[in-house]
Design an enzyme around this catalytic site. Structure first.
Site, short mmCIF file in Angstrom:
data_model
loop_
_atom_site.label_atom_id
_atom_site.label_comp_id
_atom_site.label_asym_id
_atom_site.label_seq_id
_atom_site.Cartn_x
_atom_site.Cartn_y
_atom_site.Cartn_z
N SER A 16 -2.51 -7.02 -5.93
CA SER A 16 -2.96 -6.80 -7.31
C SER A 16 -2.38 -5.56 -7.95
O SER A 16 -2.52 -5.36 -9.14
CB SER A 16 -4.49 -6.73 -7.35
OG SER A 16 -4.94 -5.63 -6.57
N GLY A 17 -1.75 -4.69 -7.15
CA GLY A 17 -1.19 -3.45 -7.69
C GLY A 17 -2.00 -2.21 -7.34
O GLY A 17 -1.81 -1.15 -7.93
N ARG A 65 8.84 3.81 -2.34
CA ARG A 65 8.20 4.22 -3.60
C ARG A 65 7.70 5.65 -3.58
O ARG A 65 7.51 6.25 -4.63
CB ARG A 65 7.01 3.31 -3.90
CG ARG A 65 7.34 1.94 -4.40
CD ARG A 65 6.12 1.28 -5.04
NE ARG A 65 4.89 1.43 -4.30
CZ ARG A 65 4.30 0.44 -3.63
NH1 ARG A 65 4.83 -0.74 -3.58
NH2 ARG A 65 3.16 0.67 -3.01
N HIS A 110 6.68 0.32 0.62
CA HIS A 110 5.75 1.42 0.34
C HIS A 110 6.45 2.76 0.51
O HIS A 110 6.32 3.65 -0.32
CB HIS A 110 4.53 1.35 1.26
CG HIS A 110 3.46 0.44 0.78
ND1 HIS A 110 2.28 0.89 0.27
CD2 HIS A 110 3.39 -0.91 0.73
CE1 HIS A 110 1.53 -0.13 -0.07
NE2 HIS A 110 2.17 -1.24 0.20
#
Length: 176
Positions: free
Chosen positions: A14-15, A55, A52
């Site tokens: 979902s973010g 980022r 991950h």
């Protein structure tokens, strides 16, 4: 900047993690707490971890652990805990709950200890967690137990948070 204790809930993909990273983006130093383990040999998991890692700013540290209470109880940079769902799963693994569901009380004790440490932490902390209780009731007892414990964990942390956010389709909404 986030409030002192922020919980970000939402479904899978979902973010949530991106929202947590955004909340702490202005911090010069963050300790990213990965609770999922390395799941050696799983190519899909390795790919998710790599995304991950790519980022995150290079200045952020990394701790791979489910031992969250000492981190919450010690001074230091802001914490990004990703995620409480994996913390619960690995805690259940470590206590052999999957093989003996009657051991669930041990997990509830760990949830209580974590919630108390969350309440008293002096650190800026953002945690990500899946909300899994809105779907179908699982057919097997172990998965039902996991779902129930996940609800208890999310409730315990939510009630001790300054801010709770709901993320869906990359949008993040405050829960009041």
């Amino acid at each position: 900047m986030a409030e002192q204790r922020t919980l970000i809930l939402g479904g899978a993909r979902s973010g949530k993690s991106i929202a947590a990273e955004r909340l702490l983006a202005g911090e010069p130093e963050v300790l990213y707490v990965a609770t999922g383990g390395d799941d050696s040999g799983n190519a899909e998991w390795a790919s998710r971890i790599a995304l991950h890692q790519a980022r995150r700013p290079e200045s952020w540290g990394l701790a791979e652990t489910i031992d969250l209470v000492p981190l919450l109880d010690s001074p230091g940079p802001p914490l990004l805990i990703d995620c409480l769902t994996l913390w619960l799963s690995r805690t259940m693994d470590s206590l052999d709950v999957w093989a003996d569901l009657s051991r669930a009380g041990l997990v509830e004790e760990r949830i209580a200890l974590l919630a108390e440490a969350w309440s008293r932490t002096s650190r800026l902390v953002v945690a990500v967690s899946n909300d899994i209780g809105s779907g179908v009731v699982p057919a097997d007892a172990g998965t039902r137990l996991f779902r129930d414990l996940m609800g208890r964990l999310n409730t315990a942390i939510s009630l001790r948070s300054d801010t709770v956010l709901w993320t869906v389709a990359g949008r993040t909404l405050p829960l009041t």
